[in-house]
Design an enzyme around this catalytic site. Sequence first.
Site, PDB file in Angstrom:
ATOM      1  CG  HIS A  90      -0.345   0.095   2.543  1.00  0.00           C
ATOM      2  ND1 HIS A  90       0.030   1.284   3.130  1.00  0.00           N
ATOM      3  CD2 HIS A  90      -0.026  -0.874   3.443  1.00  0.00           C
ATOM      4  CE1 HIS A  90       0.542   1.047   4.331  1.00  0.00           C
ATOM      5  NE2 HIS A  90       0.529  -0.256   4.547  1.00  0.00           N
ATOM      6  CG  ASP A  92      -2.826   4.078   2.745  1.00  0.00           C
ATOM      7  OD1 ASP A  92      -2.506   2.981   2.263  1.00  0.00           O
ATOM      8  OD2 ASP A  92      -3.449   4.185   3.821  1.00  0.00           O
ATOM      9  CG  ASP A 123       3.245   0.597   7.476  1.00  0.00           C
ATOM     10  OD1 ASP A 123       2.724  -0.134   6.634  1.00  0.00           O
ATOM     11  OD2 ASP A 123       2.637   1.051   8.463  1.00  0.00           O
ATOM     12  CD  GLU A 156      -2.949  -1.256   6.060  1.00  0.00           C
ATOM     13  OE1 GLU A 156      -3.138  -2.112   6.938  1.00  0.00           O
ATOM     14  OE2 GLU A 156      -2.258  -0.223   6.247  1.00  0.00           O
ATOM     15  CD  GLU A 157      -0.834   2.566   7.601  1.00  0.00           C
ATOM     16  OE1 GLU A 157      -1.471   2.180   8.596  1.00  0.00           O
ATOM     17  OE2 GLU A 157       0.336   2.222   7.381  1.00  0.00           O
ATOM     18  CG  HIS A 423       1.512   3.009  12.400  1.00  0.00           C
ATOM     19  ND1 HIS A 423       0.306   2.430  12.742  1.00  0.00           N
ATOM     20  CD2 HIS A 423       1.757   2.607  11.130  1.00  0.00           C
ATOM     21  CE1 HIS A 423      -0.139   1.703  11.733  1.00  0.00           C
ATOM     22  NE2 HIS A 423       0.738   1.800  10.741  1.00  0.00           N
TER      23      HIS A 423
END
Length: 450
Positions: A90, A92, A123, A156-157, A423
């Site tokens: 992903h 995003d 990520d 996705e996030e 994150h």
Amino acid sequence: MSSNPVAETVASLLPRAKAELTELVAFKSVADFTQFPKSESEAAASWIADALRAEGFVDVALLDTPDGTQSVYGHLPGPEGAKTVLLYAHYDVQPPLDEAGWTTPPFELTERDGRWYGRGAADCKGGVIMHLLALRALKANGGVPVNVKVIVEGSEEQGTGGLERYAEAHPELLEADTIVIGDAGNFRVGLPTVTTTLRGMTLVRVRIDTLAGNLHSGQFGGAAPDALAALVRVLDSLRAEDGSTTVDGLDATAVWEGLEYPEEQFRTDAKVLDEVGLIGGGAVADRLWARPAVTVLGIDCPPVVGATPSVHASARALISLRVPPGVDAAEATKLLQAHIQTHTPWGARVTTEQIGQGQAFRADVSTPAYQAMADAMAVAYPGETMQYSGEGGSIPLCNTLAGLYPQAEILLIGLSEPEAQIHALNESVSPAELEQLSVAEALFLRNYAG
């Protein structure tokens, strides 16, 4: 790895990979368009589409998914009769949080202390580059021996389910013999790991009301029911004295069978402050991968600065409940809502609203794809044996794909090892991990082709 032509090719391509990841990280592709312009996400999607076309992919498309974001799809035909492998990532990313807390700007890939820093570096924009590296290495060494489909998600996030809904409406699009989800990570740098379980999750918003309006705490405090105090009681009821999650009727005794997570290593990875104890009972792996975990994500209440002497009429909280494999997320939601109702004190009015849900996932590790990946990782990581670990987080798409394609084998690998700090502030990727996992994926595709 120098004696392996695939590894030599990947090593030679690393400077290009760094340049491409620099370009990709520069897009502020947070799929919350109240925070960042939609054009940033659309530009990232277009970049990936162009990259796929440059590698010979056909049927490249920007898919408009029901949540208002775009996923990127492409198909690279292989030899006639070859198996089909779907590669997922992903583009995003999570918001950068406090940009002032970053040592270097979050959307500028910066090399420091042997790692590349930037939001999405691990990520999961690094996962996009990993897939490209693996395919390029195969093309330079005899060709890609399987049919390859690539899907790169745009939300996705945010957990808004756009790609899941799109896949359900177009089930033929992502059909494959094996699916490689490039959104996980090794247990630690240098230890090849496949993630075999994911916890599911549910998000519940709770509101408690006790009064028609706020009251002066001097005039009414002591008899007037305080909604904020009631909410605190409810939230406290979700944990035992040792911090274990306690939702009435929800089992919290399961044991993880697989790679163990030493407590001291966890303390280091999680950056637990000195003298502060861990919560819960049992092994760390049990708590992270086999048992439910509740987290209070936010509370609506007055901030300390500017607070008035009031008894509060209403209060709200957002609660996340992670549920392990074997537990139905919908049933867990019902149990959580019932628990909240039961433990709300003083006859206060309480309402709960589910605002998100994803099922847990467990892979079948006895399949040929897992053996092919184990053999590939043994070459990419000399002297190491592939390990199986769990993941406390959720990837709802895995369950959607497993439901749509029950015969498909699903493997989760990726660049989000603990040092990556995904994150969080100062997210980074290890270029060594990018190199070795790209080699592993390339060799896996060759092994799996048979």
